[in-house]
Write a protein that holds these residues in place. Sequence first.
Motif, mmCIF file in Angstrom:
data_model
loop_
_atom_site.group_PDB
_atom_site.id
_atom_site.type_symbol
_atom_site.label_atom_id
_atom_site.label_comp_id
_atom_site.label_asym_id
_atom_site.label_seq_id
_atom_site.Cartn_x
_atom_site.Cartn_y
_atom_site.Cartn_z
ATOM 1 N N SER A 166 0.829 -1.211 0.000
ATOM 2 C CA SER A 166 0.000 0.000 0.000
ATOM 3 C C SER A 166 0.862 1.259 0.000
ATOM 4 N N ALA A 167 1.880 1.275 0.868
ATOM 5 C CA ALA A 167 2.757 2.448 0.932
ATOM 6 C C ALA A 167 3.533 2.622 -0.363
ATOM 7 N N ALA A 168 4.008 1.519 -0.927
ATOM 8 C CA ALA A 168 4.775 1.600 -2.178
ATOM 9 C C ALA A 168 3.897 2.088 -3.321
ATOM 10 N N LEU A 169 2.634 1.695 -3.334
ATOM 11 C CA LEU A 169 1.723 2.172 -4.372
ATOM 12 C C LEU A 169 1.473 3.668 -4.239
ATOM 13 N N GLU A 170 1.409 4.166 -3.000
ATOM 14 C CA GLU A 170 1.220 5.610 -2.792
ATOM 15 C C GLU A 170 2.388 6.406 -3.353
ATOM 16 N N GLN A 171 3.574 5.819 -3.335
ATOM 17 C CA GLN A 171 4.775 6.528 -3.780
ATOM 18 C C GLN A 171 5.106 6.271 -5.248
ATOM 19 N N ALA A 172 4.378 5.359 -5.879
ATOM 20 C CA ALA A 172 4.698 4.990 -7.256
ATOM 21 C C ALA A 172 4.418 6.136 -8.228
ATOM 22 N N GLU A 173 5.275 6.263 -9.234
ATOM 23 C CA GLU A 173 5.078 7.301 -10.252
ATOM 24 C C GLU A 173 3.882 6.984 -11.147
ATOM 25 N N VAL A 174 3.672 5.692 -11.381
ATOM 26 C CA VAL A 174 2.578 5.246 -12.240
ATOM 27 C C VAL A 174 1.843 4.120 -11.527
ATOM 28 N N VAL A 175 0.516 4.171 -11.521
ATOM 29 C CA VAL A 175 -0.299 3.099 -10.962
ATOM 30 C C VAL A 175 -1.357 2.718 -11.990
ATOM 31 N N VAL A 176 -1.391 1.440 -12.334
ATOM 32 C CA VAL A 176 -2.470 0.939 -13.192
ATOM 33 C C VAL A 176 -3.319 0.004 -12.348
ATOM 34 N N GLN A 177 -4.604 0.088 -12.562
ATOM 35 C CA GLN A 177 -5.498 -0.814 -11.856
ATOM 36 C C GLN A 177 -6.544 -1.336 -12.822
ATOM 37 N N GLY A 178 -7.029 -2.516 -12.521
ATOM 38 C CA GLY A 178 -8.009 -3.098 -13.422
ATOM 39 C C GLY A 178 -8.604 -4.356 -12.858
ATOM 40 N N GLN A 179 -9.517 -4.907 -13.619
ATOM 41 C CA GLN A 179 -10.165 -6.180 -13.272
ATOM 42 C C GLN A 179 -10.191 -7.057 -14.510
ATOM 43 N N LEU A 180 -9.818 -8.294 -14.322
ATOM 44 C CA LEU A 180 -9.796 -9.254 -15.427
ATOM 45 C C LEU A 180 -10.730 -10.408 -15.098
ATOM 46 N N ASP A 181 -11.699 -10.645 -15.968
ATOM 47 C CA ASP A 181 -12.576 -11.806 -15.841
ATOM 48 C C ASP A 181 -11.965 -12.962 -16.621
ATOM 49 N N ILE A 182 -11.723 -14.058 -15.912
ATOM 50 C CA ILE A 182 -11.047 -15.214 -16.493
ATOM 51 C C ILE A 182 -12.026 -16.377 -16.497
ATOM 52 N N GLY A 183 -12.360 -16.876 -17.670
ATOM 53 C CA GLY A 183 -13.344 -17.944 -17.775
ATOM 54 C C GLY A 183 -12.807 -19.294 -17.336
ATOM 55 N N GLY A 184 -13.730 -20.211 -17.095
ATOM 56 C CA GLY A 184 -13.360 -21.581 -16.754
ATOM 57 C C GLY A 184 -13.083 -22.394 -18.009
ATOM 58 N N GLN A 185 -13.029 -23.704 -17.860
ATOM 59 C CA GLN A 185 -12.725 -24.564 -19.002
ATOM 60 C C GLN A 185 -13.196 -25.979 -18.710
ATOM 61 N N GLU A 186 -13.929 -26.545 -19.644
ATOM 62 C CA GLU A 186 -14.350 -27.940 -19.563
ATOM 63 C C GLU A 186 -13.159 -28.844 -19.907
ATOM 64 N N HIS A 187 -12.997 -29.919 -19.161
ATOM 65 C CA HIS A 187 -11.859 -30.811 -19.409
ATOM 66 C C HIS A 187 -11.942 -31.470 -20.784
ATOM 67 N N PHE A 188 -13.112 -31.838 -21.191
ATOM 68 C CA PHE A 188 -13.360 -32.425 -22.511
ATOM 69 C C PHE A 188 -12.388 -33.570 -22.845
ATOM 70 N N TYR A 189 -12.128 -34.400 -21.840
ATOM 71 C CA TYR A 189 -11.381 -35.623 -22.106
ATOM 72 C C TYR A 189 -12.171 -36.470 -23.094
ATOM 73 N N LEU A 190 -11.488 -37.237 -23.925
ATOM 74 C CA LEU A 190 -12.186 -38.050 -24.923
ATOM 75 C C LEU A 190 -12.980 -39.171 -24.266
ATOM 76 N N GLU A 191 -12.435 -39.751 -23.197
ATOM 77 C CA GLU A 191 -13.142 -40.788 -22.446
ATOM 78 C C GLU A 191 -13.864 -40.121 -21.281
ATOM 79 N N THR A 192 -15.179 -40.232 -21.236
ATOM 80 C CA THR A 192 -15.912 -39.646 -20.125
ATOM 81 C C THR A 192 -15.721 -40.480 -18.863
ATOM 82 N N GLN A 193 -16.272 -40.011 -17.751
ATOM 83 C CA GLN A 193 -16.144 -40.727 -16.477
ATOM 84 C C GLN A 193 -16.729 -42.126 -16.621
#
Length: 786
Positions: A166-193
């Motif tokens: 937090s302190a280092a961010l206050e002193q930083a010359e540049v601060v970027v902030q954001g949010q990234l939505d990361i999707g899931g993934q189906e295993h899609f193995y060829l042989e099912t359970q």
Amino acid sequence: MRKLIEPGMYPSAGSSPVGKAVTHDSAAMQVSGQAQYVDDIPTVPGTLHLVLGLAEQADAEIVSVDLTAVRQSPGVVDVITLNDVPGHKDIGPVFPGDPLFADGRTLYVGQALFAVAATSEAAARRALASARVEYRAGNPVLDPVQAWQQGLLVRPSHVMQRGDASAALEQAEVVVQGQLDIGGQEHFYLETQATLAIPQEDGSLHLYSSTQHPSEVQKLVAEVVGLPLNQVAVEVRRLGGGFGGKETQAAAPACMAALVAVRTGRPVKIRLNRRDDMRLTGKRHPFVGQFRLGADQSGRISALEMELIGNCGCSPDLSDAIVDRAMFHADNCYYLAHARVSGHRAFTHTASNTAYRGFGGPQGMLAIEAAVDDLARRLQLDPYIVRMNNLYDTDQRNRTHYGQELEQFPVAEMMAKLAEDCQYHQRYQAARAFNADVGNGPLRRGIALTPVKFGISFTAQHLNQAGALVHIYTDGSIQVNHGGIEMGQGLYIKMAQVAADAFDLPLECIRVTATRTDKVPNTSPTAASSGADMNGMAVHDACTTLLGRLRAFAASEFGVDASAISFESGQVIVGQQRFGFAEFVQKAYFARISLSATGYYRTPLIHYDRARAEGRPFFYFAHGVSCSEVEVDIETGEYRLCQVDILHDVGRSLNPAIDLGQIEGGFVQGLGWLTTEELVWDEQARLRTDMPATYKIPTIGDIPVAFTTRLLERADNPANTIHRSKAVGEPPFMLAISAWCALRDALADLAPGNAIPLSAPATPEAVWKAARTLQAMAVQAQGAAK
């Protein structure tokens, strides 16, 4: 183009196959259709077939379940619900929360309510239609951020920190902030359970299960049906793919089949169809990454604050360790002097998400790569330069935010090498020129070169152990058994290579048999990229024990010093005498020398103090770098992957051909996660992408024609691994991040200086939307300038 390690790079004595490009042992059988999977095992007359009745509502009270007509349907022999379970009703692998069947209230659409056993699968499916289930609707939660904010967690949050972010961010010359939505993934193995459960004459059970963790299936089956572990044997010859989806979630079908087998005294087979499999089982965890990254004007990072919110689904499953690993890899390859990384395990009304290749690591890496990319865009610098300027080294900047020292870090060298080989800098400038040329219309090009640093070990310390059993027969042939699972990654052929090398015998002398819990007990799952590492060392340990016995016999029998005994090219040299290996083994047998030995291995050095969030959770790190170039049509969002170049470190490869296949396959699977594979739920929490028609894995058309893969030729792995090899199962998956970053680069020139609003997966629709947003930003900026 595929470049193998040059022949002779790793000199080995005699006929040793270690380090050679040996063909996968099942390749010919798989191509010809002769390779046997659970569904191919011939069944005896009287075998029952099991299908599942799945919930149609999430977070709903089960008012009533009427299965009378189901039981009376032609061919139906048994129907089971949670009330029919004599033993443990919850099969949570680490923490409770996974009832075998729904218990009064549904957790998600697709949860198992009951199972029907009939004389054929078709009869069982016809019977399902007559089930009558009445629900009282609830209010399912699908947003993990909302769940986190409301305190709906499957496990407590965890924090890793160093310094004062937090302190280092206050002193930083540049601060970027954001949010990234990361999707899931189906295993899609060829042989099912799939499972085939066969009751034995003494009341015990033998199961053929498509599982990455036979010992866990053994334990849970025993607990569900009420048997001791020594009366349940689980056998696995091969899987038709696993990718983590069969680490814990193969247990439920196995327990159901075993329960019906005990109740009826008949063999029971279950093999889920694709749609049931996709609805019933968990996926890769979707994540939301929120970050604040501080740096100076040159792009040198000073601080990071990151919140990683994992969508765990409806139960803990393995989420505690998965979110931890996302936190461990939130640095990827970058030194963070001040960092605070928080991990949250959000509850949602979806199938319990589970292990998947990379086990949370890809999500953590993608979040930091998005932040670094945003920083480069803000400063209008080449992202490659920003990445290079922030890499770890092995001098001063060599400790992770959780305190592990990097003993080896070749990434800067690898990035520079790959950039030179694939002409990254020239192509980066060419992409800028291409995008500035109005004659190219809506087409834009982008390129990115990204690194990977992936920790190798189970973060649950007790899982870092393996066993093996090796027999020498009197004709000189050798049989090897170990706790690892073959799921296409070439583990069995590598274990055969290890054993053949130990005795300096031709590979044809070695046979690796199906993994069985009654041969090697208490095994760890084949996961965490540790299958060859741990089982290879266990096999080597057993072989070393046998060699010790044979040497001691030779010294005593022939009166020679141990230094005069050697095993070379299928022969045993004892002083001045030479014996064929089989001849010598015969002599040892008649002298009553034991020709069978167990082997064992436990990974050394690893530890992690969770209270202090500090330690050495990984034995070593695997590294790789990749460069991807794309061309995008910003009017439609369509794109093509033009060229991919990869340089990967596998240490002293046990089998370069197998490793190259793993690298290429891992990249393509990662490409699917980041570009084509989109999971969609509707407002009623129904998974809408539950079949191949709606869920799109990469195809041959998604692979670039120019696809070059090289193994790092330095290969100086200092870790005490099997023949100094490095894990190759999971690390290549993250190489595909370069393709996602290349898509961002292709859009960057639309509005210079702005972060790229592109989530994952970057489907053509998502790319089109990001392009529209950036064009609107550019118009707004032009208006403000006027």
